[in-house]
Enzyme design. Structure first.
Site, PDB file in Angstrom:
ATOM      1  N   PRO A  19       0.857  -1.189   0.000  1.00 50.49           N
ATOM      2  CA  PRO A  19       0.000   0.000   0.000  1.00 50.49           C
ATOM      3  C   PRO A  19       0.891   1.236   0.000  1.00 50.49           C
ATOM      4  O   PRO A  19       1.843   1.315   0.778  1.00 50.49           O
ATOM      5  CB  PRO A  19      -0.773  -0.107   1.328  1.00 50.49           C
ATOM      6  CG  PRO A  19       0.055  -0.997   2.201  1.00 50.49           C
ATOM      7  CD  PRO A  19       0.862  -1.888   1.289  1.00 50.49           C
ATOM      8  N   MET A  20       0.619   2.190  -0.882  1.00 49.44           N
ATOM      9  CA  MET A  20       1.422   3.419  -0.905  1.00 49.44           C
ATOM     10  C   MET A  20       0.490   4.599  -1.167  1.00 49.44           C
ATOM     11  O   MET A  20      -0.044   4.748  -2.277  1.00 49.44           O
ATOM     12  CB  MET A  20       2.498   3.345  -1.996  1.00 49.44           C
ATOM     13  CG  MET A  20       3.642   2.397  -1.654  1.00 49.44           C
ATOM     14  SD  MET A  20       4.982   2.469  -2.868  1.00 49.44           S
ATOM     15  CE  MET A  20       4.308   1.471  -4.187  1.00 49.44           C
ATOM     16  N   ALA A  21       0.319   5.431  -0.142  1.00 48.44           N
ATOM     17  CA  ALA A  21      -0.553   6.600  -0.267  1.00 48.44           C
ATOM     18  C   ALA A  21      -0.040   7.491  -1.398  1.00 48.44           C
ATOM     19  O   ALA A  21       1.164   7.755  -1.490  1.00 48.44           O
ATOM     20  CB  ALA A  21      -0.574   7.369   1.048  1.00 48.44           C
ATOM     21  N   GLN A  73      -6.921  -1.021   3.136  1.00 45.27           N
ATOM     22  CA  GLN A  73      -6.193  -0.741   4.375  1.00 45.27           C
ATOM     23  C   GLN A  73      -6.823   0.430   5.121  1.00 45.27           C
ATOM     24  O   GLN A  73      -7.059   1.486   4.536  1.00 45.27           O
ATOM     25  CB  GLN A  73      -4.725  -0.427   4.104  1.00 45.27           C
ATOM     26  CG  GLN A  73      -3.936  -0.335   5.407  1.00 45.27           C
ATOM     27  CD  GLN A  73      -2.521   0.178   5.245  1.00 45.27           C
ATOM     28  OE1 GLN A  73      -2.315   1.335   4.881  1.00 45.27           O
ATOM     29  NE2 GLN A  73      -1.556  -0.674   5.496  1.00 45.27           N
ATOM     30  N   CYS A 103       2.626   3.147   9.676  1.00 44.28           N
ATOM     31  CA  CYS A 103       2.885   4.443   9.053  1.00 44.28           C
ATOM     32  C   CYS A 103       3.683   5.351  10.002  1.00 44.28           C
ATOM     33  O   CYS A 103       3.268   5.588  11.139  1.00 44.28           O
ATOM     34  CB  CYS A 103       1.581   5.119   8.648  1.00 44.28           C
ATOM     35  SG  CYS A 103       1.901   6.713   7.858  1.00 44.28           S
ATOM     36  N   GLY A 204      10.530  -4.590   2.721  1.00 43.09           N
ATOM     37  CA  GLY A 204      11.585  -3.605   2.928  1.00 43.09           C
ATOM     38  C   GLY A 204      12.728  -3.785   1.955  1.00 43.09           C
ATOM     39  O   GLY A 204      13.420  -4.814   1.987  1.00 43.09           O
ATOM     40  N   GLY A 227       7.281  -2.334  -2.658  1.00 47.41           N
ATOM     41  CA  GLY A 227       6.696  -1.002  -2.775  1.00 47.41           C
ATOM     42  C   GLY A 227       7.451  -0.158  -3.773  1.00 47.41           C
ATOM     43  O   GLY A 227       7.198  -0.207  -4.988  1.00 47.41           O
TER      44      GLY A 227
HETATM   45  C1  LIG Z   1       4.923   7.029  -1.066  1.00 44.75           C
HETATM   46  C2  LIG Z   1       4.693   5.937  -0.041  1.00 44.75           C
HETATM   47  C3  LIG Z   1       3.445   5.803   0.526  1.00 44.75           C
HETATM   48  C4  LIG Z   1       3.205   4.796   1.479  1.00 44.75           C
HETATM   49  N1  LIG Z   1       1.941   4.644   1.983  1.00 44.75           N
HETATM   50  C5  LIG Z   1       1.681   3.602   2.810  1.00 44.75           C
HETATM   51  C6  LIG Z   1       0.346   3.324   3.235  1.00 44.75           C
HETATM   52  O1  LIG Z   1      -0.624   4.003   2.841  1.00 44.75           O
HETATM   53  N2  LIG Z   1       0.156   2.278   4.083  1.00 44.75           N
HETATM   54  C7  LIG Z   1       1.193   1.501   4.523  1.00 44.75           C
HETATM   55  O2  LIG Z   1       0.980   0.547   5.295  1.00 44.75           O
HETATM   56  N3  LIG Z   1       2.450   1.727   4.116  1.00 44.75           N
HETATM   57  C8  LIG Z   1       2.717   2.726   3.260  1.00 44.75           C
HETATM   58  N4  LIG Z   1       3.986   2.916   2.797  1.00 44.75           N
HETATM   59  C9  LIG Z   1       5.040   1.962   3.165  1.00 44.75           C
HETATM   60  C10 LIG Z   1       5.140   0.830   2.133  1.00 44.75           C
HETATM   61  O3  LIG Z   1       3.949   0.072   2.104  1.00 44.75           O
HETATM   62  C11 LIG Z   1       6.336  -0.113   2.430  1.00 44.75           C
HETATM   63  O4  LIG Z   1       6.149  -0.686   3.692  1.00 44.75           O
HETATM   64  C12 LIG Z   1       7.673   0.635   2.416  1.00 44.75           C
HETATM   65  O5  LIG Z   1       7.774   1.488   1.298  1.00 44.75           O
HETATM   66  C13 LIG Z   1       8.848  -0.351   2.412  1.00 44.75           C
HETATM   67  O6  LIG Z   1       8.798  -1.186   1.281  1.00 44.75           O
HETATM   68  P1  LIG Z   1       9.728  -0.910  -0.024  1.00 44.75           P
HETATM   69  O7  LIG Z   1      11.147  -0.815   0.463  1.00 44.75           O
HETATM   70  O8  LIG Z   1       9.489  -2.105  -0.911  1.00 44.75           O
HETATM   71  O9  LIG Z   1       9.265   0.378  -0.617  1.00 44.75           O
HETATM   72  C14 LIG Z   1       4.250   3.920   1.882  1.00 44.75           C
HETATM   73  C15 LIG Z   1       5.514   4.091   1.309  1.00 44.75           C
HETATM   74  C16 LIG Z   1       5.750   5.070   0.356  1.00 44.75           C
HETATM   75  C17 LIG Z   1       7.123   5.195  -0.254  1.00 44.75           C
END
Ligand SMILES: Cc1cc2nc3c(=O)[nH]c(=O)nc-3n(C[C@H](O)[C@H](O)[C@H](O)COP(=O)(O)O)c2cc1C
Length: 327
Positions: A19-21, A73, A103, A204, A227
């Site tokens: 999930p990424m806002a 979520q 978050c 991660g 993500g």
């Molecule tokens: C722009 C952005 C928005 C995010 N929004 C959320 C969110 O809405 N909910 C959530 O649980 N995590 C959110 N995250 C965290 C990601 O889901 C993820 O846990 C984090 O980026 C680590 O994974 P990655 O290294 O593969 O990016 C967000 C991360 C980014 C970069």
């Protein structure tokens, strides 16, 4: 062929879109699922805003038929308000409800929600219990390693959530204090996996097929979440799937032209779903990922910050193509 399930919900592959806002909207989720993501989640939705009938929050929960399986979520710190949010979310027929306990953003965590919940494990349990009671689909939880290095409690929180009825736990192997700074602690993810009997999704810094393979062997998790590495690169899902099923098969890397075509399709879909104005504002950040590694990327990135109509994006694509051909 292996099958991967969460509480009886069948995933299309073992790699989940995070999930990424501001990023993982309907268009993005459709795109990533079509490239091999096994499951996706909505952007986080505020339980409090839903209780005030926020139209914007309701819209965040809309799911199109092309994006299944999909979880919605929700975040918040009041068990009953979270249960009511889950009931509202269920009107969109998601396959899962996910609870945000990770978050780090101050506007979320200073209100006691998101990662701040990990400072109160008993409350985490209460929230999961109430949301599970209100839901007729499996409930999952997304946590971090802990609040800070002095309070690493992912194992404790995961066990409490499992006890309260959670069907899977995603662990982002960083503390809240770390935000997104390295390193990711895969050992803590392994410890959580060993401590619970529900599926654990490792998250991660998974940014390549080879890294995905390493994280699976270091954590023992069957499921992964990706993500940021998917930004401008939805091919990462098919690459990981291919590598995990046969590491000797050469990985597919798209040409610049193919990348730009996918970029256009992605942003056009956003325009369809949320209107050109909003879509193009958000696209300024998103298109940068597609230019990564391309000739003239720095200048394209700069210009991406000014796009406001879909025609601007078409022109940018043409410029990117000419830059590639000029070298
Ligand atoms: C722009 C952005 C928005 C995010 N929004 C959320 C969110 O809405 N909910 C959530 O649980 N995590 C959110 N995250 C965290 C990601 O889901 C993820 O846990 C984090 O980026 C680590 O994974 P990655 O290294 O593969 O990016 C967000 C991360 C980014 C970069």
């Amino acid at each position: 062929m292996n099958s991967y399930t969460i509480g009886g919900v069948e995933l299309k592959s073992r790699v989940v879109l995070a999930p990424m806002a501001g990023v993982s909207d309907r268009a993005y989720r459709e795109l990533c699922l079509s490239f091999g993501a096994g499951l996706c989640f909505s952007e986080m939705v505020s339980s409090k805003a839903l209780s005030f009938n926020s139209k914007k929050s309701e819209e965040l929960m809309e799911i199109s038929p092309a994006e299944r399986p999909c979880g919605i979520q929700i975040f918040g710190d009041e068990p009953l308000c979270m249960a009511q949010a889950a009931e509202r979310a269920l009107k969109n027929s998601p396959q899962l409800i996910d609870i945000n306990m990770g978050c780090p953003a101050p506007k979320i965590s200073t209100n006691g929600s998101g990662s701040a919940l990990m400072r109160n494990p008993a409350l985490c349990g209460e929230i999961v219990k109430e949301v599970v009671k209100a839901s007729n689909v499996p409930v999952t939880v997304k946590i971090r390693k802990g609040w800070d290095d002095e309070s690493v409690n992912a194992v404790e929180v995961a066990k409490i959530c499992e006890q309260a009825g959670a069907s899977a736990i995603t662990v982002h192997g960083r503390t809240r204090q770390q935000y997104y700074k390295p390193p990711v602690d895969y050992e803590i993810i392994k410890k959580v996996r060993e401590a619970v009997s529900i599926p654990v999704i490792a998250n991660g810094d998974i940014d390549s097929a080879q890294k995905a393979c390493r994280v699976i062997s270091e954590t023992g998790c069957k499921l992964l979440m990706v993500g940021r590495a998917s930004l401008g690169n939805p091919w990462i899902f098919s690459q990981i799937n291919s590598y995990l099923s046969n590491p000797n098969e050469p990985l597919y890397y798209p040409s610049a032209e193919e990348k730009l075509d996918v970029m256009i399709g992605h942003i056009e879909k956003m325009c369809e779903y949320k209107g050109e104005h909003m879509a193009l504002l958000q696209a300024r950040k998103l298109v940068v990922g597609y230019f990564k590694g391309m000739k003239g990327a720095a200048s394209l990135r700069n210009d991406a910050g000014r796009i406001s109509k879909i025609e601007d994006l078409y022109a940018l694509k043409e410029r990117a193509l000419s830059a590639c051909r000029a070298y």
